[in-house]
Structures are given as C-alpha cells and as structure tokens.
Write an enzyme that holds these catalytic residues in place. Structure first.
Site, PDB file in Angstrom:
ATOM      1  N   GLY A 147       0.868  -1.168   0.000  1.00  0.00           N
ATOM      2  CA  GLY A 147       0.000   0.000   0.000  1.00  0.00           C
ATOM      3  C   GLY A 147       0.902   1.214   0.000  1.00  0.00           C
ATOM      4  O   GLY A 147       2.005   1.172   0.563  1.00  0.00           O
ATOM      5  N   ASP A 148       0.491   2.299  -0.608  1.00  0.00           N
ATOM      6  CA  ASP A 148       1.435   3.377  -0.906  1.00  0.00           C
ATOM      7  C   ASP A 148       2.223   3.855   0.304  1.00  0.00           C
ATOM      8  O   ASP A 148       3.446   3.946   0.274  1.00  0.00           O
ATOM      9  CB  ASP A 148       0.737   4.533  -1.621  1.00  0.00           C
ATOM     10  CG  ASP A 148      -0.229   5.320  -0.743  1.00  0.00           C
ATOM     11  OD1 ASP A 148      -0.868   4.729   0.150  1.00  0.00           O
ATOM     12  OD2 ASP A 148      -0.368   6.544  -0.969  1.00  0.00           O
ATOM     13  N   THR A 149       1.539   4.173   1.393  1.00  0.00           N
ATOM     14  CA  THR A 149       2.252   4.693   2.566  1.00  0.00           C
ATOM     15  C   THR A 149       3.041   3.608   3.290  1.00  0.00           C
ATOM     16  O   THR A 149       4.075   3.901   3.901  1.00  0.00           O
ATOM     17  CB  THR A 149       1.276   5.357   3.544  1.00  0.00           C
ATOM     18  OG1 THR A 149       0.211   4.431   3.842  1.00  0.00           O
ATOM     19  CG2 THR A 149       0.683   6.638   2.959  1.00  0.00           C
TER      20      THR A 149
ATOM     21  N   ASN B 210       4.455   1.064   1.639  1.00  0.00           N
ATOM     22  CA  ASN B 210       5.624   0.899   0.778  1.00  0.00           C
ATOM     23  C   ASN B 210       6.684   1.952   1.102  1.00  0.00           C
ATOM     24  O   ASN B 210       7.884   1.657   1.160  1.00  0.00           O
ATOM     25  CB  ASN B 210       5.234   1.032  -0.695  1.00  0.00           C
ATOM     26  CG  ASN B 210       4.167   0.047  -1.121  1.00  0.00           C
ATOM     27  OD1 ASN B 210       3.902  -0.935  -0.444  1.00  0.00           O
ATOM     28  ND2 ASN B 210       3.530   0.334  -2.256  1.00  0.00           N
TER      29      ASN B 210
ATOM     30  N   TRP C 289     -10.597  -4.451  -3.751  1.00  0.00           N
ATOM     31  CA  TRP C 289     -11.691  -4.804  -2.856  1.00  0.00           C
ATOM     32  C   TRP C 289     -11.354  -4.151  -1.511  1.00  0.00           C
ATOM     33  O   TRP C 289     -10.559  -4.672  -0.736  1.00  0.00           O
ATOM     34  CB  TRP C 289     -11.789  -6.320  -2.690  1.00  0.00           C
ATOM     35  CG  TRP C 289     -12.207  -7.036  -3.928  1.00  0.00           C
ATOM     36  CD1 TRP C 289     -13.454  -7.437  -4.266  1.00  0.00           C
ATOM     37  CD2 TRP C 289     -11.343  -7.479  -5.001  1.00  0.00           C
ATOM     38  NE1 TRP C 289     -13.448  -8.090  -5.486  1.00  0.00           N
ATOM     39  CE2 TRP C 289     -12.161  -8.120  -5.959  1.00  0.00           C
ATOM     40  CE3 TRP C 289      -9.970  -7.366  -5.257  1.00  0.00           C
ATOM     41  CZ2 TRP C 289     -11.652  -8.665  -7.144  1.00  0.00           C
ATOM     42  CZ3 TRP C 289      -9.454  -7.894  -6.437  1.00  0.00           C
ATOM     43  CH2 TRP C 289     -10.291  -8.541  -7.358  1.00  0.00           C
TER      44      TRP C 289
ATOM     45  N   ARG D 215      -5.980   9.581  -6.821  1.00  0.00           N
ATOM     46  CA  ARG D 215      -6.697   8.386  -7.222  1.00  0.00           C
ATOM     47  C   ARG D 215      -8.198   8.704  -7.256  1.00  0.00           C
ATOM     48  O   ARG D 215      -8.912   8.531  -6.268  1.00  0.00           O
ATOM     49  CB  ARG D 215      -6.427   7.226  -6.251  1.00  0.00           C
ATOM     50  CG  ARG D 215      -4.987   6.767  -6.197  1.00  0.00           C
ATOM     51  CD  ARG D 215      -4.552   6.125  -7.504  1.00  0.00           C
ATOM     52  NE  ARG D 215      -3.185   5.597  -7.412  1.00  0.00           N
ATOM     53  CZ  ARG D 215      -2.089   6.272  -7.711  1.00  0.00           C
ATOM     54  NH1 ARG D 215      -2.193   7.535  -8.118  1.00  0.00           N
ATOM     55  NH2 ARG D 215      -0.904   5.728  -7.614  1.00  0.00           N
TER      56      ARG D 215
ATOM     57  N   GLY E 120       7.844  11.188 -13.811  1.00  0.00           N
ATOM     58  CA  GLY E 120       7.804   9.957 -14.579  1.00  0.00           C
ATOM     59  C   GLY E 120       9.100   9.596 -15.273  1.00  0.00           C
ATOM     60  O   GLY E 120       9.108   9.094 -16.403  1.00  0.00           O
TER      61      GLY E 120
ATOM     62  N   ASP F 173       6.567   5.365  -4.411  1.00  0.00           N
ATOM     63  CA  ASP F 173       6.632   5.139  -2.957  1.00  0.00           C
ATOM     64  C   ASP F 173       8.070   4.916  -2.511  1.00  0.00           C
ATOM     65  O   ASP F 173       8.493   5.404  -1.451  1.00  0.00           O
ATOM     66  CB  ASP F 173       5.784   3.922  -2.577  1.00  0.00           C
ATOM     67  CG  ASP F 173       4.363   4.010  -3.084  1.00  0.00           C
ATOM     68  OD1 ASP F 173       3.829   5.139  -3.163  1.00  0.00           O
ATOM     69  OD2 ASP F 173       3.779   2.951  -3.408  1.00  0.00           O
TER      70      ASP F 173
END
Length: 298
Positions: A27-29, A31, A99, A159, A219, A250
C-alpha cells in the site's frame, strides 16, 4: 530520528504464472515506510493504520514487525478486515482491481487521541492522498487536525476512484498541502486533475499553498526540487525499461525521507531516491526485499 507513516496497507495479489497469484502486503504509505526503513540505518519507522483481528491481519502485523517497522500504534477493528488488490501488468505498467470498501483502514482516524499519540515526538510524519481518500469527510478533518503543528510530508497520489468527484478530491488535496512542509506531487497526475501547464506550475501551486520543500516527480523526466528558497532541476539520467512500476514513487519517497533525515541536501536526496526507484522498477511487486536494495544507489 523517527518517521511515522499513516495510511492503508492491503493484501497484494500479483501474478505468479498463468492463473496463479502470489500474495503479499503493500500500500502506498506502507511501501514508503518499507523503503525508508531499508535506507535508514539509524532511528525508527512506525506505521499507523487500522487492521482487523483476523489471522490475515495478524500476518500483516507480523510482516511489518519482521521488516523492522513499528506497529505499536496500529489500531484493531473487531469486525473489519484488510482490503485487497490485484495487479495486472502490461509492458511493465500496472493496473489494479480493488476490494476495499469494508477495509479496516477506513477507520484509522476514528480515534483522534490515538492519532495524536502516534505522531507525538516524530521527526517527520507522512501521509498521502490515498490516506485521505479512504476516509469520510469528518475523519479527513480529524486527521488533518491531528497533524497540525507536526513536520508533515504529503504525496497527493491522486486516485479519483476513491473520491465522489474530482472537485472534492482536489479541494481535499490542497487542504492537506496547506498543513504540509514537504510536498511530493507527480506532474502527470497534477496536470490531469489540476490543469498544470508544466512542472513549474505544479511546484508553484504547492508553494502557494504553504509547502516550503517540494519535489515535483516527472515519470523519469526532469524533476524540480524547491528547498531553502532555491529551485533545482534534477536530470534523472537515461530511462530504463521497467519490469514493474508498482511502488516506484513510494520507494522514491521513502528513500528521499531517509536521506533528508540523515542530513543530505534536497537535490542530492532526490538523485539518491531516484536511484532507489530505478532498482525497484526492475523487481516484480511493490516491495523489493530490503537485503537486495543497494543502499548506495545514485
């Protein structure tokens, strides 16, 4: 040195062969906490979230602890469980199926006093737009209130699927930017949803909001870094063909935070973090094993 990262850790399902899936936690945070821990030899990295009381939630906590990430401030929910996502890859670029509607992490800001205790004494507190997006409006307000007065770093990580509409997302992002000292936006996302004409416009908008240290990621293209009132242009070097871009931003954030906490100047920290991210995109999945990361990346 103590870094606290706040957000959602999920069950990650990634491809392991035709009709086969490999499970992990990411999960982003989380990671970001992982890569900060991997590149920060001294100090501590703590994670703040909410998980269930089920066996998989316990496995998630055990995984965090085994990675040296503190879990003392992880809350437990009696009925909810961890969210789940699956990664689909095409030419190294990833897409996700989620999910998460009943994920326990959506309750991470239900106890403002616990949040305040979790960030007390931290040298740096990090959260993201995904952290905001999984919360209801009143819980977002509670989180931002708990972070006021802290040394805050924020990645907008836009997102739109997490939000009722684009306007609500953009307003919440800029409210978070207003309490943050460090901002790490990604130009491509910012251009899509804020209409920024170029990276300089992105940098200026976050500076106007109140951030005094800004890294505009691009990027793999030229980055902009604002620190100590000076803007620096960072050439990231030649592009590499990714195997899996999951976790690239991340890992950049985590390495950048660890470098800054250890006193590295912002431009050099951005170059160092880019070097870590270049390693990560050569590995499948969000979390590259800590013992495989070359800590002297440049």
């Amino acid at each position: 040195m103590r870094l606290v990262s706040i957000g959602e850790c999920m069950i990650e399902m990634s491809g392991a062969g035709e009709n086969l899936w490999r499970s992990g936690f990411a999960g982003d945070t989380f990671n970001t906490a992982w890569y900060a821990r991997a590149t920060l030899p001294a100090g501590s990295v703590d994670y703040v979230t909410c998980v269930g009381t089920d066996p998989v939630s316990q496995q998630m906590l055990d995984f965090m602890g085994a990675g040296g990430i503190g879990t003392d401030h992880v809350m437990r929910h009696p009925t909810r469980v961890a969210g789940l996502y699956m990664i689909t890859l095409k030419d190294g670029e990833r897409s996700f199926t989620y999910w998460r509607d009943q994920a326990a992490a959506r309750c991470l800001a239900d106890d403002p006093a616990a949040l305040t205790a979790a960030v007390d004494g931290a040298d740096l507190v990090y959260f993201s737009g995904i952290t905001l997006g999984i919360l209801t409006a009143d819980r977002r307000a509670a989180l931002l209130d708990a972070l006021k007065g802290q040394n805050v770093a924020f990645d907008p990580n836009l997102r739109p699927r997490l939000w009722p509409d684009t306007q609500t997302m953009c307003e919440a992002i800029m409210q978070a930017a207003a309490i943050s000292r460090i901002a790490l936006p990604s130009y491509e996302d910012e251009a899509d949803y804020f209409g920024d004409a170029d990276p300089q416009a992105t940098l200026q908008r976050y500076s106007d909001a109140g951030a005094t240290e800004i890294v505009v990621k691009n990027g793999g293209g030229e980055m902009l870094v604002l620190a100590d009132g000076q803007t620096h242009r960072i050439d990231p070097g030649p592009k590499v063909q990714p195997i899996d871009t999951t976790g690239a931003g991340d890992s950049f954030n985590g390495a950048y935070f660890s470098a800054r906490l250890q006193g590295m100047p912002a431009p050099e920290a951005a170059r160092y973090a880019h070097g870590i991210a270049r390693q990560v995109i050569g590995y499948r999945g969000a979390l590259m094993p800590m013992d495989q990361i070359a800590k002297d990346a440049a």
